[in-house]
Design a protein around this motif. Structure first.
Motif, PDB file in Angstrom:
ATOM      1  N   ASN A  35      81.946  67.008  29.442  1.00  0.00           N
ATOM      2  CA  ASN A  35      80.768  66.637  28.661  1.00  0.00           C
ATOM      3  C   ASN A  35      79.608  66.169  29.530  1.00  0.00           C
ATOM      4  N   THR A  36      79.872  65.881  30.814  1.00  0.00           N
ATOM      5  CA  THR A  36      78.834  65.286  31.658  1.00  0.00           C
ATOM      6  C   THR A  36      78.363  66.183  32.797  1.00  0.00           C
ATOM      7  N   VAL A  37      78.916  67.397  32.917  1.00  0.00           N
ATOM      8  CA  VAL A  37      78.545  68.264  34.044  1.00  0.00           C
ATOM      9  C   VAL A  37      77.886  69.539  33.530  1.00  0.00           C
ATOM     10  N   PRO A  38      77.021  70.167  34.346  1.00  0.00           N
ATOM     11  CA  PRO A  38      76.396  71.435  33.945  1.00  0.00           C
ATOM     12  C   PRO A  38      77.406  72.570  33.914  1.00  0.00           C
ATOM     13  N   MET A  39      77.074  73.619  33.173  1.00  0.00           N
ATOM     14  CA  MET A  39      77.988  74.750  33.025  1.00  0.00           C
ATOM     15  C   MET A  39      78.316  75.396  34.362  1.00  0.00           C
ATOM     16  N   SER A  40      77.368  75.369  35.308  1.00  0.00           N
ATOM     17  CA  SER A  40      77.591  76.018  36.600  1.00  0.00           C
ATOM     18  C   SER A  40      78.693  75.353  37.409  1.00  0.00           C
TER      19      SER A  40
END
Length: 510
Positions: free
Chosen positions: A383-388
């Motif tokens: 929930n806290t990191v970008p998709m990349s």
């Protein structure tokens, strides 16, 4: 995607995850018989489990990083192929060394299945809805955990099958998963230049392996405070430092170090490490307890572990739906940490004559705690990191959970072996028997005279309680880490706001 489309896409994924869980659990009730037939020792018992966990540990971040760089579908099919090869070879093992080596190959495949299941799920479903589908993952894990020991017990107890079929039985499931994935899993592929961090992979593998070899040998082959201990510990620390340095310089690090600047990631990693240590390190020896201390068959040992699995299944499924409905998750993580700590503390009272009803209640509490924590720690990080960086972040949590499990099995296995030796010597002295030097192999209490069998049962029962006594404060450490995690309401979108990636995204069916 509609719910039906998601479930069709997840069908092969869930089957692949079931295969990964089955590979670990199907041998649990068969291990005492397998190790005995191959003339192995308590150390062999530990390493048959540890070898798989070690391979899973070191390969998980590699699979996760590759998932950010290339086709996730191709990777999960490759991991299934590796698993099939490892399983077939394990069934042909002629000695404990060959079995341990084949379990390493199995672990490499299982590492891909475990890591990629979480990554692919997160690719398709936004965090707010992911709790419900994480519940499905938890349910499949529970079914694999329930069915594995029962299936393994039945196989071992069936004379015309034998324990080798514990390894063969997962092959058709894996083959079916390959076919289903090919037909149902459709994901866009992001074309990026693959730069695999081979140096990082070698360094992390060497550091973890050296640490585990030390834990498994210390106290037996040499003293805990010996020069061998100093050399191994310092060597592992030096390799770990080199790994961190290599990751800071790598173009595509296996474990991006900047992730640990995120408070949620760092605390979830600490909690996952502790949960893995307590869960694998303590529960893997339950089958040994039931068969040696309680004289149960492999099949009955599987049935007697049902309370833990029922608790895990129920809490994983129900809590997943509650999280999706409310968007709040920390309260359930805290409750899970409390139940896990209390459950292990109660299980530390286990002895050879403990009431099975009480033991079932204790195991149910532990199962509930695991169901509330394992999947939701990954969800909090995603929930806290970008998709990349979804693959790398998800695999970091899985990496440290499995690393904790590997260390736990190894360390607590060594503690168990030492306590069994002590309690057996005390018990034999109590009946006026002088301990004789043995080969260290696991005893078959069915073939021993009643007085000697009673001593062995008591020794293993008391030693198992000691293992859970160590697991309880480790679970408490997980709870403390969870308390300091800052809750962020689950996003309803697929990704947080982030700059557009420099790489060219090419929608492709793969």
């Amino acid at each position: 995607m509609t719910h039906r489309q998601i479930m069709e896409a997840l069908s092969g994924l869930l089957l692949g995850l079931f295969v990964a869980i089955l590979s670990s659990t199907v041998v649990s009730n068969a291990l005492p018989r397998i190790v005995s037939d191959l003339h192995g020792s308590q150390s062999t018992y530990t390493w048959v489990v540890t070898a798989t966990l070690l391979a899973t540990t070191v390969s998980t971040p590699i699979w996760g990083k590759l998932a950010d760089l290339t086709s996730k579908k191709l990777l999960i099919q490759l991991s299934l192929g590796v698993y099939i090869v490892g399983s077939a070879l394990a069934g042909l093992s002629q000695n404990s060394g060959m079995l341990i080596a084949c379990r390493v190959v199995q672990g490499l495949g299982a590492g891909g299945l475990t890591a990629l299941a979480q990554v692919i799920l997160a690719t398709m479903i936004p965090p707010r809805e992911r709790g419900k589908y994480n519940g499905y993952l938890g349910a499949v894990m529970a079914v694999g955990t329930i069915g594995g020991p029962l299936l393994g017990g039945v196989i071992v107890d069936t004379s015309w099958l034998g324990w080798r079929w514990c390894f063969y039985v997962g092959v058709p499931f894996a083959a079916l998963a390959l076919v289903v994935l090919q037909r149902t899993l459709k994901l866009p592929v992001i074309r990026r230049t693959v730069k695999v961090d081979y140096l990082g992979a070698v360094l992390v593998s060497a550091a973890v392996s050296l640490l585990l070899v030390w834990v498994s040998l210390a106290g037996d082959s040499f003293a805990w405070g010996s020069w061998q201990t100093a050399v191994m510990v310092l060597g592992a620390l030096a390799l770990a430092a080199l790994f961190v340095r290599a990751e800071l310089r790598a173009a595509e690090p296996i474990i991006p170090m900047h992730l640990f600047r995120n408070r949620t990631v760092s605390l979830s990693v600490v909690a996952s490490l502790a949960v893995g240590t307590a869960m694998f390190g303590a529960t893997v020896f339950l089958s040994q307890y039931f068969q040696i201390s309680r004289g149960k068959s492999p099949t009955m040992s599987g049935l007697m572990s049902l309370p833990m699995i029922i608790g895990l299944t129920a809490c994983s499924t129900v809590v997943g739906r509650l999280i999706s409905a409310s968007g709040r998750w920390k309260r359930y993580l805290v409750a899970g940490g409390v139940l896990l700590t209390v459950g292990f503390a109660l299980m530390s009272t286990v002895r050879a004559d403990t009431s099975l009803v009480l033991l079932a209640g204790y195991m149910f509490l532990v199962g509930c705690g695991l169901g509330m924590t394992m999947q939701n720690l990954v969800l909090a990080v995603q929930n806290t990191v970008p998709m990349s960086e979804l693959g790398a972040a998800s695999s970091v949590v899985a990496f440290f959970r499995t690393l904790g499990g590997t260390i736990g099995v190894c360390a607590l296995g060594a503690v168990l072996a030492a306590h069994v030796k002590t309690y057996t010597a005390e018990g034999l002295a109590g009946i006026g028997v002088t301990p004789a030097g043995g080969d260290g192999s696991l005893p078959d209490v069915r073939t021993l005279p009643a007085p000697l069998a009673h001593v062995i049962e008591g020794a293993y029962g008391h030693a198992t309680g000691g293992v859970f006594l160590i697991a309880a404060p480790i679970a408490l450490a997980a709870l403390i880490a969870i308390l300091f995690v800052k809750e962020t309401p689950l996003r309803t979108g697929a990704r947080p706001q982030e700059p557009a990636p420099a790489q060219e995204s090419v929608p492709a069916r793969g």
